[in-house]
Design a protein around this motif. Structure first.
Motif, PDB file in Angstrom:
ATOM      1  N   PRO A 128      19.181  18.250  45.690  1.00 20.48           N
ATOM      2  CA  PRO A 128      20.594  18.497  45.377  1.00 20.48           C
ATOM      3  C   PRO A 128      20.830  19.980  45.097  1.00 20.48           C
ATOM      4  CG  PRO A 128      19.765  16.599  44.174  1.00 20.48           C
ATOM      5  CD  PRO A 128      18.581  17.255  44.787  1.00 20.48           C
ATOM      6  N   LEU A 129      22.024  20.461  45.456  1.00 21.69           N
ATOM      7  CA  LEU A 129      22.345  21.873  45.215  1.00 21.69           C
ATOM      8  C   LEU A 129      22.449  22.183  43.731  1.00 21.69           C
ATOM      9  CD1 LEU A 129      24.956  22.649  48.028  1.00 21.69           C
ATOM     10  CD2 LEU A 129      22.519  23.234  47.946  1.00 21.69           C
ATOM     11  N   SER A 130      22.702  21.167  42.939  1.00 20.74           N
ATOM     12  CA  SER A 130      22.764  21.384  41.488  1.00 20.74           C
ATOM     13  C   SER A 130      22.131  20.196  40.780  1.00 20.74           C
ATOM     14  CB  SER A 130      24.216  21.570  41.019  1.00 20.74           C
ATOM     15  OG  SER A 130      24.978  20.409  41.310  1.00 20.74           O
ATOM     16  N   GLY A 131      21.476  20.479  39.678  1.00 15.91           N
ATOM     17  CA  GLY A 131      20.815  19.441  38.892  1.00 15.91           C
ATOM     18  C   GLY A 131      19.688  20.020  38.082  1.00 15.91           C
ATOM     19  N   ASN A 132      19.381  19.376  36.982  1.00 18.66           N
ATOM     20  CA  ASN A 132      18.327  19.842  36.068  1.00 18.66           C
ATOM     21  C   ASN A 132      18.592  21.275  35.578  1.00 18.66           C
ATOM     22  OD1 ASN A 132      16.899  17.422  36.315  1.00 18.66           O
ATOM     23  ND2 ASN A 132      15.682  18.177  38.042  1.00 18.66           N
ATOM     24  N   GLY A 133      19.873  21.607  35.433  1.00 23.19           N
ATOM     25  CA  GLY A 133      20.229  22.933  34.947  1.00 23.19           C
ATOM     26  C   GLY A 133      20.039  24.031  35.961  1.00 23.19           C
ATOM     27  N   LEU A 134      19.892  23.680  37.242  1.00 18.01           N
ATOM     28  CA  LEU A 134      19.653  24.670  38.277  1.00 18.01           C
ATOM     29  C   LEU A 134      20.684  24.515  39.382  1.00 18.01           C
ATOM     30  CD1 LEU A 134      17.786  26.881  39.530  1.00 18.01           C
ATOM     31  CD2 LEU A 134      16.526  25.000  40.614  1.00 18.01           C
ATOM     32  N   ALA A 135      21.226  25.637  39.844  1.00 19.09           N
ATOM     33  CA  ALA A 135      22.170  25.632  40.956  1.00 19.09           C
ATOM     34  C   ALA A 135      21.618  26.497  42.074  1.00 19.09           C
ATOM     35  CB  ALA A 135      23.535  26.144  40.511  1.00 19.09           C
ATOM     36  N   LEU A 136      21.531  25.939  43.262  1.00 18.24           N
ATOM     37  CA  LEU A 136      21.030  26.672  44.421  1.00 18.24           C
ATOM     38  C   LEU A 136      22.190  27.375  45.115  1.00 18.24           C
ATOM     39  CD1 LEU A 136      18.541  24.068  45.955  1.00 18.24           C
ATOM     40  CD2 LEU A 136      18.110  25.815  44.211  1.00 18.24           C
ATOM     41  N   THR A 137      22.113  28.713  45.206  1.00 23.81           N
ATOM     42  CA  THR A 137      23.142  29.510  45.864  1.00 23.81           C
ATOM     43  C   THR A 137      22.470  30.634  46.646  1.00 23.81           C
ATOM     44  OG1 THR A 137      23.432  31.086  44.051  1.00 23.81           O
ATOM     45  CG2 THR A 137      24.734  29.034  43.954  1.00 23.81           C
ATOM     46  N   SER A 138      23.283  31.347  47.425  1.00 26.77           N
ATOM     47  CA  SER A 138      22.754  32.482  48.176  1.00 26.77           C
ATOM     48  C   SER A 138      22.389  33.649  47.265  1.00 26.77           C
ATOM     49  CB  SER A 138      23.789  32.949  49.208  1.00 26.77           C
ATOM     50  OG  SER A 138      24.035  31.942  50.167  1.00 26.77           O
ATOM     51  N   GLN A 139      22.878  33.655  46.012  1.00 27.91           N
ATOM     52  CA  GLN A 139      22.612  34.761  45.088  1.00 27.91           C
ATOM     53  C   GLN A 139      21.219  34.674  44.450  1.00 27.91           C
ATOM     54  OE1 GLN A 139      25.779  33.241  45.194  1.00 27.91           O
ATOM     55  NE2 GLN A 139      26.325  35.043  46.444  1.00 27.91           N
ATOM     56  N   ASN A 140      20.580  33.531  44.555  1.00 30.65           N
ATOM     57  CA  ASN A 140      19.249  33.366  43.967  1.00 30.65           C
ATOM     58  C   ASN A 140      18.191  34.086  44.811  1.00 30.65           C
ATOM     59  OD1 ASN A 140      20.293  31.691  41.927  1.00 30.65           O
ATOM     60  ND2 ASN A 140      19.991  29.858  43.192  1.00 30.65           N
ATOM     61  N   VAL A 141      17.070  34.364  44.182  1.00 36.48           N
ATOM     62  CA  VAL A 141      15.899  34.866  44.887  1.00 36.48           C
ATOM     63  C   VAL A 141      14.950  33.689  45.111  1.00 36.48           C
ATOM     64  CG1 VAL A 141      13.876  36.374  44.749  1.00 36.48           C
ATOM     65  CG2 VAL A 141      16.099  37.196  43.953  1.00 36.48           C
ATOM     66  N   TYR A 142      14.449  33.571  46.340  1.00 39.41           N
ATOM     67  CA  TYR A 142      13.583  32.437  46.683  1.00 39.41           C
ATOM     68  C   TYR A 142      12.200  32.952  47.059  1.00 39.41           C
ATOM     69  CZ  TYR A 142      17.968  29.878  46.724  1.00 39.41           C
ATOM     70  OH  TYR A 142      19.170  29.329  46.342  1.00 39.41           O
ATOM     71  N   ARG A 158       1.936  34.884  49.406  1.00 38.88           N
ATOM     72  CA  ARG A 158       3.226  34.542  48.808  1.00 38.88           C
ATOM     73  C   ARG A 158       4.182  35.699  49.048  1.00 38.88           C
ATOM     74  NH1 ARG A 158       5.162  38.005  44.396  1.00 38.88           N
ATOM     75  NH2 ARG A 158       3.320  38.795  43.301  1.00 38.88           N
ATOM     76  N   GLY A 159       5.502  35.409  48.958  1.00 42.93           N
ATOM     77  CA  GLY A 159       6.491  36.449  49.195  1.00 42.93           C
ATOM     78  C   GLY A 159       7.874  35.960  48.813  1.00 42.93           C
ATOM     79  N   PHE A 160       8.828  36.882  48.713  1.00 44.69           N
ATOM     80  CA  PHE A 160      10.195  36.580  48.310  1.00 44.69           C
ATOM     81  C   PHE A 160      11.120  36.727  49.517  1.00 44.69           C
ATOM     82  CE2 PHE A 160       7.941  37.936  44.529  1.00 44.69           C
ATOM     83  CZ  PHE A 160       8.319  36.977  43.593  1.00 44.69           C
ATOM     84  N   VAL A 161      12.104  35.808  49.609  1.00 50.84           N
ATOM     85  CA  VAL A 161      13.036  35.799  50.734  1.00 50.84           C
ATOM     86  C   VAL A 161      14.439  35.524  50.200  1.00 50.84           C
ATOM     87  CG1 VAL A 161      11.319  35.027  52.415  1.00 50.84           C
ATOM     88  CG2 VAL A 161      12.680  33.331  51.160  1.00 50.84           C
ATOM     89  N   THR A 162      15.428  35.845  51.024  1.00 50.29           N
ATOM     90  CA  THR A 162      16.820  35.487  50.711  1.00 50.29           C
ATOM     91  C   THR A 162      17.287  34.446  51.715  1.00 50.29           C
ATOM     92  OG1 THR A 162      17.647  37.306  52.097  1.00 50.29           O
ATOM     93  CG2 THR A 162      17.330  37.759  49.740  1.00 50.29           C
ATOM     94  N   LEU A 163      18.179  33.564  51.265  1.00 47.20           N
ATOM     95  CA  LEU A 163      18.692  32.484  52.106  1.00 47.20           C
ATOM     96  C   LEU A 163      20.202  32.605  52.234  1.00 47.20           C
ATOM     97  CD1 LEU A 163      16.639  29.436  50.710  1.00 47.20           C
ATOM     98  CD2 LEU A 163      16.016  31.039  52.541  1.00 47.20           C
ATOM     99  N   ASP A 164      20.701  32.269  53.409  1.00 46.41           N
ATOM    100  CA  ASP A 164      22.137  32.344  53.692  1.00 46.41           C
ATOM    101  C   ASP A 164      22.701  30.922  53.730  1.00 46.41           C
ATOM    102  OD1 ASP A 164      24.682  32.778  54.539  1.00 46.41           O
ATOM    103  OD2 ASP A 164      24.151  33.839  56.382  1.00 46.41           O
ATOM    104  N   PHE A 165      23.304  30.500  52.629  1.00 47.77           N
ATOM    105  CA  PHE A 165      23.840  29.141  52.543  1.00 47.77           C
ATOM    106  C   PHE A 165      25.135  28.994  53.342  1.00 47.77           C
ATOM    107  CE2 PHE A 165      21.742  27.123  48.583  1.00 47.77           C
ATOM    108  CZ  PHE A 165      20.540  27.756  48.872  1.00 47.77           C
ATOM    109  N   GLU A 166      25.917  30.070  53.401  1.00 40.95           N
ATOM    110  CA  GLU A 166      27.225  29.977  54.043  1.00 40.95           C
ATOM    111  C   GLU A 166      27.124  29.828  55.565  1.00 40.95           C
ATOM    112  OE1 GLU A 166      26.453  32.197  51.674  1.00 40.95           O
ATOM    113  OE2 GLU A 166      27.616  31.166  50.097  1.00 40.95           O
TER     114      GLU A 166
END
Length: 285
Positions: A128-142, A158-166
């Motif tokens: 789910p995009l939201s739940g357990n106090g966490l919201a998944l958005t494009s502003q997060n670091v993944y 390991r590495g860090f990426v950005t995701l485009d939800f829109e």
């Protein structure tokens, strides 16, 4: 990246066939030179994140979100797939050691499965995009990570990426939902009670029709269709019988002939004998 075989793909899809995430996801990010990629998409109808992790090695794989927006593993919420345990579950990363990786008490993943074949590891999940106090958005670091083996331990890459939800919305045309079948049920029977009106429903003679009887030949004799015809046929038959009796008279019975008497037989014998003597005398002369 190694190619996922048809058998492995069928196993993954067959296990998660009941979920609404499609086989092909619109978004994709890779860690350069790590042999690790994430395919993803946003399912607007269910407000869910669909993800598929692919590694070119047989090892545990992980995906995490850092809600603080910083490139840091500690404090991140992660999804880790363990092939040996056959699990894909949510964790909280409290430290870099195994002891600091805590299993989330409330699991919200669906359609999650992990499989390996031919040196390839694939894990799929829906969160789910939201739940357990966490919201998944494009502003997060993944972050993406994979281990050195199937045993959970320090990551190999390991590495860090950005995701485009829109831009990576899963359209409704790529998902199929089979409507549940409606079972056939027998409708309840109801009794219908009525009355018959014999006085008002008389059939008049003008509305009735008489069907002509069949006059076809049955056993060689035509069938009479009325009393007049039957009488005519009877009269004709009697006339024909009388004519037959006139033209062909019946022969007289034979007259019996009485047997000859003894005297007649003696007389005949004498005549035959005398004739024989006369014939002999003529021949002697």
């Amino acid at each position: 990246m190694k190619i996922i075989t048809a058998a492995l793909f069928s196993t993954l899809i067959g296990t998660a066939a009941a979920e609404s995430c499609p086989d092909s996801l619109p978004g994709r990010v890779e860690l350069d030179g790590a042999g690790l990629a994430l395919s993803y998409g946003i399912l607007e109808t269910e407000q869910a994140f669909c993800g598929k992790l692919e590694s070119n090695t047989e090892a545990w794989v992980g995906f995490g979100v850092q809600p603080e927006g910083v490139n840091q593993m500690i404090g991140a919420h992660a999804i880790i797939a363990l092939p040996l345990a056959d699990t894909v579950q949510q964790y909280t990363l409290n430290s870099k050691s195994n002891s600091g990786i805590a299993l989330t008490e409330s699991q919200s993943l669906t359609g999650n499965v992990v499989a390996q074949e031919g040196g390839v590891t694939v894990a799929i999940f829906k969160q789910p995009l939201s739940g357990n106090g966490l919201a998944l958005t494009s502003q997060n670091v993944y972050l993406l990570a994979k281990g050195r083996s199937n045993d959970l331990g320090y990551h190999a890459r390991r590495g860090f990426v950005t995701l485009d939800f829109e831009s990576n919305i899963i359209s409704s045309s790529t998902t199929t939902t089979e409507a549940p079948g409606t079972p056939m049920t027998d409708a309840p029977m109801t009794d219908v009670i009525g009355t018959l009106d014999f006085q008002s429903n008389i059939i008049s003679s003008s509305t009735t029709t008489t069907e002509a009887p069949d006059t076809s030949m049955t056993d060689g004799t035509p069938m009479a269709t009325s009393s007049a015809e039957a009488s005519s046929i009877s009269t004709t038959s009697a006339t024909e019988e009388a004519s037959t009796a006139t033209n062909f008279p019946t022969a007289a019975p034979p007259v019996s002939t009485p047997a000859p008497s003894s005297a007649s037989l003696q007389k005949i014998g004498s005549m035959v004998f005398g004739g024989s003597l006369l014939l002999i005398a003529v021949l002697t002369i």
